[in-house]
Design a protein around this motif. Structure first.
Motif, PDB file in Angstrom:
ATOM      1  N   GLN A  76      32.717  40.635  31.999  1.00  0.00           N
ATOM      2  CA  GLN A  76      33.383  41.827  32.523  1.00  0.00           C
ATOM      3  C   GLN A  76      33.916  41.652  33.941  1.00  0.00           C
ATOM      4  OE1 GLN A  76      30.449  41.629  31.087  1.00  0.00           O
ATOM      5  NE2 GLN A  76      30.338  43.063  29.370  1.00  0.00           N
ATOM      6  N   VAL A  77      33.375  40.710  34.696  1.00  0.00           N
ATOM      7  CA  VAL A  77      33.839  40.525  36.080  1.00  0.00           C
ATOM      8  C   VAL A  77      34.658  39.246  36.245  1.00  0.00           C
ATOM      9  CG1 VAL A  77      31.873  41.813  36.976  1.00  0.00           C
ATOM     10  CG2 VAL A  77      31.725  39.325  36.833  1.00  0.00           C
ATOM     11  N   THR A  78      34.901  38.535  35.146  1.00  0.00           N
ATOM     12  CA  THR A  78      35.592  37.246  35.231  1.00  0.00           C
ATOM     13  C   THR A  78      37.006  37.383  35.772  1.00  0.00           C
ATOM     14  OG1 THR A  78      34.289  36.404  33.370  1.00  0.00           O
ATOM     15  CG2 THR A  78      36.271  35.188  33.938  1.00  0.00           C
ATOM     16  N   LYS A  79      37.716  38.418  35.362  1.00  0.00           N
ATOM     17  CA  LYS A  79      39.101  38.580  35.804  1.00  0.00           C
ATOM     18  C   LYS A  79      39.189  38.655  37.323  1.00  0.00           C
ATOM     19  CE  LYS A  79      43.267  41.410  35.273  1.00  0.00           C
ATOM     20  NZ  LYS A  79      43.897  42.576  34.605  1.00  0.00           N
ATOM     21  N   GLY A  80      38.389  39.519  37.926  1.00  0.00           N
ATOM     22  CA  GLY A  80      38.421  39.668  39.377  1.00  0.00           C
ATOM     23  C   GLY A  80      38.058  38.387  40.102  1.00  0.00           C
ATOM     24  N   VAL A  81      37.061  37.674  39.564  1.00  0.00           N
ATOM     25  CA  VAL A  81      36.633  36.398  40.156  1.00  0.00           C
ATOM     26  C   VAL A  81      37.768  35.378  40.111  1.00  0.00           C
ATOM     27  CG1 VAL A  81      35.152  34.393  39.755  1.00  0.00           C
ATOM     28  CG2 VAL A  81      34.169  36.692  39.760  1.00  0.00           C
ATOM     29  N   CYS A  82      38.414  35.262  38.948  1.00  0.00           N
ATOM     30  CA  CYS A  82      39.499  34.286  38.793  1.00  0.00           C
ATOM     31  C   CYS A  82      40.683  34.619  39.694  1.00  0.00           C
ATOM     32  CB  CYS A  82      39.951  34.236  37.334  1.00  0.00           C
ATOM     33  SG  CYS A  82      38.782  33.432  36.216  1.00  0.00           S
ATOM     34  N   GLU A  83      41.007  35.902  39.812  1.00  0.00           N
ATOM     35  CA  GLU A  83      42.131  36.298  40.667  1.00  0.00           C
ATOM     36  C   GLU A  83      41.837  35.970  42.129  1.00  0.00           C
ATOM     37  OE1 GLU A  83      43.965  39.982  38.003  1.00  0.00           O
ATOM     38  OE2 GLU A  83      42.518  40.412  39.596  1.00  0.00           O
ATOM     39  N   GLU A  84      40.605  36.173  42.539  1.00  0.00           N
ATOM     40  CA  GLU A  84      40.208  35.844  43.918  1.00  0.00           C
ATOM     41  C   GLU A  84      40.320  34.341  44.167  1.00  0.00           C
ATOM     42  OE1 GLU A  84      36.230  36.045  46.781  1.00  0.00           O
ATOM     43  OE2 GLU A  84      36.246  37.110  44.862  1.00  0.00           O
ATOM     44  N   LEU A  85      39.859  33.548  43.205  1.00  0.00           N
ATOM     45  CA  LEU A  85      39.925  32.094  43.353  1.00  0.00           C
ATOM     46  C   LEU A  85      41.362  31.611  43.377  1.00  0.00           C
ATOM     47  CD1 LEU A  85      37.043  31.082  40.915  1.00  0.00           C
ATOM     48  CD2 LEU A  85      37.033  30.808  43.394  1.00  0.00           C
ATOM     49  N   GLY A  86      42.174  32.105  42.424  1.00  0.00           N
ATOM     50  CA  GLY A  86      43.575  31.686  42.355  1.00  0.00           C
ATOM     51  C   GLY A  86      44.319  31.952  43.651  1.00  0.00           C
ATOM     52  N   ALA A  87      44.091  33.115  44.231  1.00  0.00           N
ATOM     53  CA  ALA A  87      44.750  33.464  45.493  1.00  0.00           C
ATOM     54  C   ALA A  87      44.340  32.511  46.608  1.00  0.00           C
ATOM     55  CB  ALA A  87      44.403  34.902  45.879  1.00  0.00           C
ATOM     56  N   SER A  88      43.096  32.028  46.570  1.00  0.00           N
ATOM     57  CA  SER A  88      42.604  31.148  47.631  1.00  0.00           C
ATOM     58  C   SER A  88      43.078  29.704  47.468  1.00  0.00           C
ATOM     59  CB  SER A  88      41.071  31.180  47.674  1.00  0.00           C
ATOM     60  OG  SER A  88      40.511  30.490  46.563  1.00  0.00           O
ATOM     61  N   TRP A  89      43.631  29.362  46.303  1.00  0.00           N
ATOM     62  CA  TRP A  89      44.038  27.982  46.032  1.00  0.00           C
ATOM     63  C   TRP A  89      45.522  27.716  46.297  1.00  0.00           C
ATOM     64  CZ3 TRP A  89      41.268  28.037  40.632  1.00  0.00           C
ATOM     65  CH2 TRP A  89      39.879  27.896  40.830  1.00  0.00           C
ATOM     66  N   THR A  90      46.253  28.716  46.720  1.00  0.00           N
ATOM     67  CA  THR A  90      47.703  28.561  46.872  1.00  0.00           C
ATOM     68  C   THR A  90      48.073  27.420  47.813  1.00  0.00           C
ATOM     69  OG1 THR A  90      48.103  30.893  46.378  1.00  0.00           O
ATOM     70  CG2 THR A  90      49.814  29.722  47.598  1.00  0.00           C
ATOM     71  N   GLN A  91      47.276  27.208  48.856  1.00  0.00           N
ATOM     72  CA  GLN A  91      47.596  26.164  49.838  1.00  0.00           C
ATOM     73  C   GLN A  91      47.133  24.774  49.403  1.00  0.00           C
ATOM     74  OE1 GLN A  91      49.551  27.023  52.380  1.00  0.00           O
ATOM     75  NE2 GLN A  91      49.456  29.090  51.517  1.00  0.00           N
TER      76      GLN A  91
END
Length: 283
Positions: A76-91
């Motif tokens: 149930q919390v996987t989506k939020g976790v993945c979105e947070e990680l993806g945003a942090s990997w842009t650089q």
């Protein structure tokens, strides 16, 4: 691609399964300082810190420069976790390999949710482990996105081998639902069988303690024979079934009561439910 010993590992979630894998990795000599765990609960985080691995409450901090990121949170919390990680990997120039043990979350969802702001997606592997991993005797099914390389698969194999004695790669994602119905839920089937064996033997006069010791050791011994013997399960069954003997009488009762059909329906029910949950969680 670095080896497992050289890789930086980030666990997002520090519950039982993550703890089991971390324990297996540490026992195999993986550098504790190469393992970073993000876990919101103080009790779990303190237990992992006591092992000697690094801990945090910030997901993006743990996964910032990891080579492998293990998603071990509630579906149930996987989506939020993945979105947070993806945003942090842009650089980042090179994205990590993502290994998800979040039940039911599809590969497509994991890739979309963890996509960076410039449109890149990490290589993703879905894994369905089971609870015997907690004692180093796990069985796992795995499915990889098309861009996962042979070297990355081998890295995931090394990761899982710390707690899983059998890891089977499937070539269709929907087969992970079958793995769920077989080995993911399977331990409960054996627990239920032993539970009922104990109850039956107790009703016939054995003490609870005696019946439990005999039934659990019988389950362990039979499992070891299945793993170590070159015979198929059906042949092992025949080996202990004398014509018109005690085992024959028991198996005839199973057959008369539809044992085969019951097991078939149970595995199919678990498989169907896994698919249903996956479709619901993907929305």
């Amino acid at each position: 691609m670095p080896s497992l010993q050289e890789s930086k590992l980030a666990f997002i979630g520090g519950g039982n399964m993550a703890s089991a894998i971390i324990g297996g990795l540490v026992s195999e000599g993986v550098n504790k300082q190469n393992i970073y765990v993000s876990e919101p609960w103080d009790v779990n985080r303190d237990k992992l810190a006591a092992v000697g691995v690094r801990t945090t409450t910030v997901n993006s901090e743990a996964g910032a420069d990891a080579d492998i990121v293990i998603i071990a949170v509630k579906p149930q919390v996987t989506k939020g976790v993945c979105e947070e990680l993806g945003a942090s990997w842009t650089q980042r120039q090179t994205l990590p390999v993502v290994v998800s043990i979040a039940a039911g979350i599809t590969l497509n969802s994991l890739q979309e949710w963890s996509r960076t702001s410039d449109g890149r997606s990490a290589h993703v592997v879905r894994v369905m482990p089971n609870t015997p991993a907690l004692v180093g005797e796990g069985a796992s099914g795995a499915f990889a996105s098309a861009d996962v390389t042979a070297a990355e698969k081998e890295l995931v194999n090394s990761l899982l081998s710390s707690v899983s004695k059998a890891t089977e790669w499937v070539d269709k994602e929907e087969l992970l639902d079958v793995v769920t119905g077989l080995s993911g839920s399977g331990p409960a089937y054996f627990f239920a069988m032993v539970e009922h064996l104990v109850a039956s033997a107790t009703s016939l006069g054995l003490s609870q303690e005696q019946a439990t010791r005999l039934a659990t050791q019988t389950c362990l011994g039979a499992g070891k024979m299945l793993v170590e013997s070159s015979d198929e399960p059906g042949q092992l069954r025949k080996n202990v079934t004398s014509p018109n003997g005690t085992t024959y009488a028991a198996l005839q009762t199973f057959e008369a009561l539809g044992f085969k059909e019951t097991v078939d329906k149970a595995v199919k029910a678990a498989t169907s439910r896994a698919a249903e949950l996956g479709n619901t969680l993907a929305k």
